[in-house]
Design a protein around this motif. Sequence first.
Motif, short mmCIF file in Angstrom:
data_model
loop_
_atom_site.label_atom_id
_atom_site.label_comp_id
_atom_site.label_asym_id
_atom_site.label_seq_id
_atom_site.Cartn_x
_atom_site.Cartn_y
_atom_site.Cartn_z
N HIS A 62 6.27 -0.55 -10.19
CA HIS A 62 4.94 -0.06 -9.84
C HIS A 62 4.55 -0.60 -8.47
N SER A 96 0.82 -1.21 0.00
CA SER A 96 0.00 0.00 0.00
C SER A 96 0.86 1.26 0.00
N GLN A 97 0.25 2.36 -0.43
CA GLN A 97 0.98 3.62 -0.56
C GLN A 97 1.44 4.16 0.79
N ILE A 107 1.63 -1.39 -6.13
CA ILE A 107 0.19 -1.62 -6.30
C ILE A 107 -0.35 -2.42 -5.12
N ASP A 108 -1.63 -2.20 -4.81
CA ASP A 108 -2.28 -2.99 -3.76
C ASP A 108 -2.65 -4.37 -4.27
N GLU A 117 -5.02 -2.98 -10.07
CA GLU A 117 -4.33 -1.72 -10.38
C GLU A 117 -3.31 -1.86 -11.51
N THR A 118 -3.12 -3.07 -12.03
CA THR A 118 -2.18 -3.24 -13.14
C THR A 118 -2.75 -2.66 -14.42
N LYS A 119 -1.87 -2.28 -15.35
CA LYS A 119 -2.29 -1.73 -16.64
C LYS A 119 -1.61 -2.52 -17.76
#
Length: 320
Positions: free
Chosen positions: A240, A219-220, A242-243, A247-249
């Motif tokens: 990256h 988490s951020q 990510i939680d 949230e992946t792209k």
Amino acid sequence: MKIILANPRGFCAGVNMAIESLERALEFFGAPLYVYHEIVHNKYVVERFLRRGTIFVESLEEVPAGAPLLYSAHGVSPQIREQARKRNLRAIDATCPLVTKVHLEAVKYAKEGYTIILIGHEGHDEVIGTMGEAPERMVLVETAEDVERLELPENTKLAYLTQTTLSVDDANQVITALRKRFPQITNPPKDDICYATQNRQEAVRELAKRADVVLVLGSQNSSNSKRLAEIANALGPHAHLIDGVAETKPEWFEDAETVLITAGASAPEDVVQECVEYLQSRYGATIQEEIVREENVHFPLPKSLRELLPAGTASSRVGS
């Protein structure tokens, strides 16, 4: 596509102990159960416990008098402990023992008349708790530039401590600046940065150079997870934080032949496996697990919780 799975990754012994403590406390007391701050800095872990009736609070005024209260893995200040006593709360201390070690060092140095420079991130739960041990004797710095701005009387007795979840490289830069400016500064005999933080950073340093993309599960607001992403980005790959897989792209993986996956010390293994399964199903990825360091650390459940539980049920299930 090839996936390199970094090992060690994910839960450390302190996080395992804290989560297991909350599990057992829920079984014993039932809901609602109050926790001061997030049990660990991870969105998925927090959401799972919220669904089970855990209430995370930022003030003890939110906790009914006499109710059970769990302290998070990041620790609390003596002022919070005193408030809990005055409200007759049934406190269970799930502070990571490595954080407790830093608290004890702060108390020791303060009693010996030192001014303590704490290297850490302002506003982090661990830093707030540690500084509460000797607020009148502690100064917080985050960077080497902060060290240059320090104004301290000549011949001040100085010691430094560090937040346990810092980047080793970042901490060393600040320590070097402290030693250069204050050659007389002292420090504990053993490094404060947690073994798990160091091991996960070591794995990323060793493995990221072989990857086109790095996924850091965390988490951020997780300090150690953010450090992993920063280290990976400094080595060249696109990293990256990510939680989870949502949230992946897709554009991250265009032309990516090798993806390194790791996880911060508060990220559960199932979110790692969801990312692995996604890359397998979408890109036909193969898996290669790389063990950089073995971990066999184990912390017992808090004494106050062990005393409540039936005999034979009070050991922490590490690795869950």
